[in-house]
Design a protein around this motif. Structure first.
Motif, PDB file in Angstrom:
ATOM      1  N   PRO A  20      -9.168   0.917  -4.923  1.00  0.00           N
ATOM      2  CA  PRO A  20      -9.292   1.213  -4.195  1.00  0.00           C
ATOM      3  C   PRO A  20      -8.733   0.115  -2.687  1.00  0.00           C
ATOM      4  O   PRO A  20     -10.035  -0.878  -2.794  1.00  0.00           O
ATOM      5  CB  PRO A  20     -10.300   1.918  -3.983  1.00  0.00           C
ATOM      6  N   GLU A  21      -8.120   0.780  -1.773  1.00  0.00           N
ATOM      7  CA  GLU A  21      -7.944   0.201  -0.568  1.00  0.00           C
ATOM      8  C   GLU A  21      -9.638  -0.435   0.177  1.00  0.00           C
ATOM      9  O   GLU A  21      -9.879  -1.183   0.743  1.00  0.00           O
ATOM     10  CB  GLU A  21      -7.045   0.342   0.125  1.00  0.00           C
ATOM     11  N   LEU A  68      -6.800  -0.300  12.188  1.00  0.00           N
ATOM     12  CA  LEU A  68      -7.922  -0.343  13.664  1.00  0.00           C
ATOM     13  C   LEU A  68      -9.080   1.181  12.967  1.00  0.00           C
ATOM     14  O   LEU A  68      -8.439   2.366  13.185  1.00  0.00           O
ATOM     15  CB  LEU A  68      -7.360  -0.307  14.696  1.00  0.00           C
ATOM     16  N   PHE A  69     -10.218   0.617  13.236  1.00  0.00           N
ATOM     17  CA  PHE A  69     -11.528   2.217  12.982  1.00  0.00           C
ATOM     18  C   PHE A  69     -10.948   2.007  11.722  1.00  0.00           C
ATOM     19  O   PHE A  69     -11.756   3.640  11.587  1.00  0.00           O
ATOM     20  CB  PHE A  69     -11.555   3.223  13.821  1.00  0.00           C
ATOM     21  N   LEU A  84      -7.357   4.414   6.251  1.00  0.00           N
ATOM     22  CA  LEU A  84      -8.095   4.066   4.990  1.00  0.00           C
ATOM     23  C   LEU A  84      -9.030   5.637   4.602  1.00  0.00           C
ATOM     24  O   LEU A  84      -9.878   5.782   5.111  1.00  0.00           O
ATOM     25  CB  LEU A  84      -9.106   3.039   5.142  1.00  0.00           C
ATOM     26  N   THR A  85      -8.379   5.624   3.560  1.00  0.00           N
ATOM     27  CA  THR A  85      -8.938   7.146   2.687  1.00  0.00           C
ATOM     28  C   THR A  85      -9.000   7.473   1.055  1.00  0.00           C
ATOM     29  O   THR A  85      -8.898   6.068   0.423  1.00  0.00           O
ATOM     30  CB  THR A  85      -7.239   8.091   2.988  1.00  0.00           C
ATOM     31  N   VAL A  86      -9.541   7.640   0.162  1.00  0.00           N
ATOM     32  CA  VAL A  86      -9.863   7.780  -1.143  1.00  0.00           C
ATOM     33  C   VAL A  86      -8.928   7.480  -1.840  1.00  0.00           C
ATOM     34  O   VAL A  86      -8.915   6.607  -2.218  1.00  0.00           O
ATOM     35  CB  VAL A  86     -10.887   8.961  -0.756  1.00  0.00           C
ATOM     36  N   ASP A  87      -7.846   7.615  -0.960  1.00  0.00           N
ATOM     37  CA  ASP A  87      -6.541   8.113  -1.900  1.00  0.00           C
ATOM     38  C   ASP A  87      -5.697   6.110  -1.260  1.00  0.00           C
ATOM     39  O   ASP A  87      -4.741   6.382  -2.535  1.00  0.00           O
ATOM     40  CB  ASP A  87      -5.567   8.886  -1.773  1.00  0.00           C
ATOM     41  N   LEU A 106       0.705  -1.420   0.014  1.00  0.00           N
ATOM     42  CA  LEU A 106      -0.340   0.395  -0.320  1.00  0.00           C
ATOM     43  C   LEU A 106       1.154   1.341   0.368  1.00  0.00           C
ATOM     44  O   LEU A 106       0.135   2.146  -0.140  1.00  0.00           O
ATOM     45  CB  LEU A 106      -1.192  -0.170   0.993  1.00  0.00           C
ATOM     46  N   ALA A 107       2.444   0.964   0.480  1.00  0.00           N
ATOM     47  CA  ALA A 107       2.989   1.873   0.872  1.00  0.00           C
ATOM     48  C   ALA A 107       4.207   2.139  -0.690  1.00  0.00           C
ATOM     49  O   ALA A 107       4.354   3.650  -0.478  1.00  0.00           O
ATOM     50  CB  ALA A 107       4.001   2.132   1.913  1.00  0.00           C
ATOM     51  N   GLN A 108       3.266   2.069  -1.758  1.00  0.00           N
ATOM     52  CA  GLN A 108       4.226   1.531  -2.394  1.00  0.00           C
ATOM     53  C   GLN A 108       4.240   2.724  -3.619  1.00  0.00           C
ATOM     54  O   GLN A 108       2.598   2.907  -3.643  1.00  0.00           O
ATOM     55  CB  GLN A 108       4.325   0.455  -3.341  1.00  0.00           C
TER      56      GLN A 108
END
Length: 431
Positions: free
Chosen positions: A109-110, A94-95, A99-102, A8-10
Motif C-alpha cells: 500500500p502506498e 500535498l497534504f 492517497l487512499t486505501v487503494d 502508481l497509475a498502473q
C-alpha cells in the motif's frame, strides 16, 4: 528503495500480502530506532542534568517530522516534479491528497510506503541532536529541524531516490550512455552523510560546551547507552532489509550483511581501543557497532557477506580516528560524535559500496550502464561530495539565520544548571 511515482497509475499493480506484512514490521522497527533506540543511546551519553533534554528533543522531532512529511515532505520528495524533476518533486501528494486505501506503491500500500519513508525522515534529523547536545535552545532546535527537513533532507532524498539528478549521475558525468546511478540502498548519503555534515556545522556554529575540553564530561549512564545501541542494532534490520520494500532474497541478504558488518565493526573498535588504551570499553564496542551499521547501510542491497566484513572493518577504523584523534586536533565539540561516526563511516560506506557491489567481489552488481568498479566508485565519490557541499552550506546558512534572529544557544547560566531544568523545568532523576 525507489518506486517511480508514475507506477502508481498502473492498473496491474497489486498488493502482495507477504511484502506488506514484512514492510509493516520494518516500518515499526525503524520507528523503534528513534524512540526508544537513539533516544536512550544519546540520553546515556550526556550528563545527568541533560538526560531529559535529549529524550525530549528526539520525541518532539518524531512528532514534528511525522506531520511535516505528511503535509508536504513526501510529495516534494517522491512525486514527479515535471520540469523541475531533476531538483525537486511535485505537489501531487500535498497534504497526502490522492492517497487512499487503494493506492499501491509497487507491491505494498502506498500509505505504508509513505509511512516507512516517514520513519527515515524522523531518524535523520534526530541523529543531528547528538552534535549540539547540552547547549541548544529547544525552540531553536525545533525551527532548525523544520527548516533542515524542508531545505536539505527532502531535496537530497529526491535527488537520490525520487528520480532526481543523482539517480542519473553517470549519464550527467558522461560516464554512461544511460542510468549510472549512485548506489545508496538504504541511506548512506540521504541519511548519514546528510545528518553528519549538518551535525558538524551545528557543532562549529554553536561552539564548544562550557568547559570543553578541559572539564571532564563523561557519560552519566552507559547502561542506557548500551541498551539504546542494542535497540539500534535490532531496529536497523528494518532500516536496511526493509529498504528492499519486499520479502525476498535481496532483503534476506541485506539482513545478513548488516549483521556481519556490525559485528565486525564492534570488534574492530574494541580491539583498536584495547591496543591504544590498554582496556576495551563498553562505550567503544557500542559505538563501533553503530559505525558498522552506518557503513553498511548504502551497500546493504548490493554487497556480499565478505564485502560486508570489509566495509564494517573500514567503517569502524576510520570512524574511530575521526571521533578521537581528528576531533581533538581540530577542536570542534561534536558532543556525541555524530560527524565522526555517522558522517565519516557514512562516507566510507558510500565509497566502498562502489567497490563491493561488483560481482567479482561477491556483490549483486554495479548500477545499470556502469562498466567497471572505477567508474562506479567515481560516481559514488561525486554523490558524496555533492551531499557534503549542499548539506554543509545549507545547514550553515540555516544555523546562522537562526543565530542572528532568535538565537541558538542557551545562556551560560542555563547551561551550567542543565537543560532539563532550564528548558523543561524537570529533572531526570530525583534521588
Amino acid at each position: 528503495m525507489f518506486i517511480p511515482f508514475l507506477a502508481l497509475a498502473q492498473e496491474e499493480a497489486t498488493i502482495d500480502t507477504g511484502d506488506t506484512a514484512w514492510m509493516l514490521t520494518a516500518t515499526a522497527l525503524v520507528l523503534f530506532m528513534t524512540i526508544p533506540g537513539l533516544s536512550l543511546f544519546y540520553a546515556g551519553l550526556v550528563r545527568a542534568k541533560n538526560v531529559l533534554s535529549v529524550l525530549m528533543q528526539c520525541f518532539a522531532i518524531t512528532a514534528m517530522m511525522s506531520l511535516l512529511w505528511a503535509i508536504y515532505g513526501y510529495s516534494l520528495a517522491y512525486t514527479d516534479g515535471g520540469s523541475l524533476q531533476s531538483i525537486i518533486g511535485g505537489l501531487d501528494r500535498l497534504f497526502l491528497s490522492g492517497l487512499t486505501v487503494d493506492s499501491v506503491a509497487g507491491t505494498i500500500p502506498e500509505s505504508l510506503y509513505m509511512t516507512f519513508q516517514m520513519t527515515f525522515a524522523i531518524i535523520t534529523p534526530a541523529l543531528i541532536v547528538g552534535a549540539f547536545a547540552e547547549r541548544m535552545k529547544f525552540s531553536a532546535m525545533l525551527v532548525f529541524m523544520a527548516l533542515w527537513l524542508t531545505l536539505v533532507y527532502v531535496p537530497v532524498w529526491h535527488w537520490v531516490w525520487g528520480g532526481g539528478w543523482i539517480a542519473h549521475l553517470g549519464t550527467i558525468m558522461g560516464l554512461t550512455t544511460e542510468g549510472g546511478e549512485a548506489l545508496d540502498f538504504a541511506g548512506g548519503t540521504v541519511v548519514h552523510i546528510n545528518a553528519g555534515i549538518a551535525a558538524l556545522m551545528a557543532a562549529i556554529v554553536l561552539g564548544p560546551r562550557k568547559g570543553y575540553p578541559v572539564t571532564a564530561m563523561p557519560p552519566h549512564n552507559l547502561g542506557l547507552t548500551v541498551i539504546g545501541a542494542s535497540m539500534l542494532w535490532v531496529g536497523w534490520f528494518g532500516f536496511n532489509a526493509g529498504s528492499e520494500l519486499a520479502a525476498d532474497g535481496t532483503a534476506g541478504m541485506a539482513m545478513t550483511v548488516t549483521q556481519l558488518a556490525t559485528a565486525t565493526a564492534a570488534l574492530t573498535w574494541m580491539f583498536i581501543e584495547w591496543i591504544n588504551h590498554g582496556k576495551p570499553s563498553v562505550l567503544g564496542i557500542a559505538t563501533g557497532a553503530v559505525a558498522g551499521l552506518v557503513a553498511i547501510t548504502p551497500a546493504s542491497g548490493t554487497a556480499g557477506p565478505m564485502g560486508a566484513i570489509a566495509i564494517g572493518f573500514a567503517g569502524a577504523f576510520f570512524a574511530f580516528f575521526a571521533a578521537t584523534k581528528l576531533k581533538r586536533k581540530l577542536g570542534y565539540d561534536d558532543s556525541l560524535d555524530v560527524w565522526g561516526v555517522h558522517g565519516v563511516a557514512g562516507i566510507v560506506g558510500a565509497i566502498l559500496t562502489g567497490v563491493f557491489a561488483a560481482p567479482v567481489l561477491g556483490g549483486a552488481g554495479l548500477a545499470d550502464g556502469v562498466d567497471g568498479i572505477g567508474v562506479q566508485v567515481l560516481i559514488q565519490f561525486v554523490s558524496v561530495v555533492a551531499t557534503l557541499v549542499y548539506g554543509g552550506v545549507l545547514s550553515w546558512l540555516i544555523l546562522m539565520g537562526i543565530k542572528s534572529t532568535m538565537g541558538l544557544r542557551v545562556t551560560e547560566e542555563q547551561e551550567t544548571m542543565g537543560l532539563d531544568l532550564a528548558q523543561h523545568d524537570e529533572r531526570g532523576y530525583i534521588l
